[in-house]
Design an enzyme around this catalytic site. Structure first.
Site, PDB file in Angstrom:
ATOM      1  CE  LYS A 124       4.061  -7.755  -3.135  1.00 43.24           C
ATOM      2  NZ  LYS A 124       4.035  -6.324  -2.766  1.00 43.24           N
ATOM      3  CG  ASP A 142       7.684  -4.165  -6.086  1.00 43.97           C
ATOM      4  OD1 ASP A 142       8.004  -4.014  -7.299  1.00 43.97           O
ATOM      5  OD2 ASP A 142       8.425  -3.811  -5.158  1.00 43.97           O
TER       6      ASP A 142
END
Length: 214
Positions: A124, A142
């Site tokens: 991420k 997220d």
């Protein structure tokens, strides 16, 4: 988990997002690629606002890997001790700074694998850096994007990786660059976790969420 929306519906959703915010921006403050990596690494299990408050003074004195090493772990802790998990994050930032100096000439690499090889940098974080700094259409999923993707049908998936693939597979390429920012901001401020603000949602008529609020 909602069903996957069709191409034309997704295209209309992102057309509306684009009209409302043509150039969406991430909310983490940074001055270069290195400070962006640090800010994103610090933001795990913390708010962007909290990270920004801690890093404003930090980045004035340590905006390169060598300056961060010169500051040292104890000096870094003094700046970030208001952030959750600050001790482990400080260790990671010092370690990644050392790797950048020793292996990359003090520069931040722009491959996902090289970024993920840095301590405290996962997929991420790597995707955020690739997207925000190098404007590569990487999708950093997220909690906000995961929730929105599944609620709305934009990008349903049981795992973060599945949602990331769904975004890449189903969202038209001309919206890919800004897709994750549009989705993060919508999830953070409108499609919130406990009581989504459906009355204020610009895509409520296209969304598959069955429990829309009044």
């Amino acid at each position: 988990m909602a069903r996957q929306l069709d191409y034309h519906t997704i295209r209309e959703i992102f057309t509306r997002f684009q009209a409302a915010e043509p150039e969406p921006k991430g909310e983490l403050e940074h001055v270069n690629a290195f400070t962006l990596v640090v800010a994103v690494a610090l933001s795990a299990q913390a708010t962007d606002a909290g990270v920004n408050k801690a890093t404003r003074a930090l980045f004035q004195i340590a905006d390169t890997p060598q300056k961060m090493l010169d500051l040292g772990e104890d000096g870094l802790i003094e700046h970030i001790k208001t952030i959750g998990l600050f001790r482990q994050k400080a260790k990671n930032v010092i370690k990644l700074s050392r790797i950048l100096v020793d292996q990359h000439g003090g520069e931040v690499p722009n491959s996902r694998a090289a970024l993920q090889a840095l301590p405290g940098v996962g997929r991420k974080t790597a995707n955020v850096v690739l997207n925000m700094w190098w404007r590569y259409p990487a999708q950093a999923v997220d909690t906000h994007i995961f929730r929105l993707g599944n609620r709305s049908g934009l990008a349903p998936g049981k795992t973060v990786e599945a949602v990331e693939r769904a975004i890449e597979d189903h969202i038209p390429v001309d919206f890919q660059l800004h897709a994750h920012h549009w989705m993060i901001l919508h999830g953070r401020y409108v499609c919130v976790a406990r009581k989504p603000k459906c009355a204020a949602c610009l895509i409520r008529d296209l969304c598959e969420y069955e429990e829309k609020t009044l």
